[in-house]
Enzyme design. Sequence first.
Site, PDB file in Angstrom:
ATOM      1  CD  GLU A  42      -2.549   1.236   2.702  1.00  0.00           C
ATOM      2  OE1 GLU A  42      -3.600   1.889   2.740  1.00  0.00           O
ATOM      3  OE2 GLU A  42      -2.109   0.588   3.679  1.00  0.00           O
ATOM      4  CE  LYS A 108      -7.374   1.716   3.318  1.00  0.00           C
ATOM      5  NZ  LYS A 108      -6.196   2.231   4.074  1.00  0.00           N
ATOM      6  CB  CYS A 142      -4.510  -1.425   4.311  1.00  0.00           C
ATOM      7  SG  CYS A 142      -3.630  -1.413   5.901  1.00  0.00           S
TER       8      CYS A 142
END
Length: 257
Positions: A42, A108, A142
Amino acid sequence: MNELHVSLVQTSLHWEDAKLNRQMFDEHLSEIQKTDVIFLPEMFSTGFSMRPSEVAEPMSGETVTWMKEKAKALNAVVTGSVVITENGKFYNRLIWAEPSGEIKHYDKRHRFSYAGEHEEYSAGQTRSTWEYKGWRIRPQICYDLRFPVWARNDDDYDLLFYVANWPARRSYPWKSLLVARAIENMSYVVGLNRVGEDGNGIDHSGDSVVLNPLGETVSAAQPNTTEVVKATLSKSDLSATRERFRFLNDRDTFTLD
């Protein structure tokens, strides 16, 4: 294609220095041969920065261009998330660069409010599923890992992956949730995390892993080490496991808002 060969680059990152990180990954990627997908962490060009106005790049910027060049040179997908600016907004965007030059992306969805990510970055609105070499692939980033509904397999993907900057002090949830996602979705799962201390003094232990649809380890990195983890995923093994247990047939149906 029955087999998919994957390579996970577990490494530390240079804080908010895209050029230095690209040079570092040049070295790591030069050691990889005969793979189909290369996973980078990430925000691999900057570390988990909450200063997007200082570090963000456009989609036409140097980092995405570098990814395209590497994908072509290595004849492999290169994927990882980058701080991107677009239409006056900032995104923690996962880039999927194919050898053909095609670029796909996933923004994300779940921003890490504990660190203020929700104040700096816009949320993604779409779950993505991409097909590559006969594999259906679901990308996530994540903190998305903590939200199982977002990853729920409607029998529409074969590989779920997460790229992360997940702190060492929460390594137990990282390892446990990856196993849970593999088991509940009857899918291969790739979890790639960085190592080392970032610019905020937060340490990361890596714990990168490839899991099979039963949650068993296929391949794993040693914690706190820089290394490239390689694994071979088998479509026939995946199909045999799903045919034997058929747990996805009993899944609930729902609509995401």
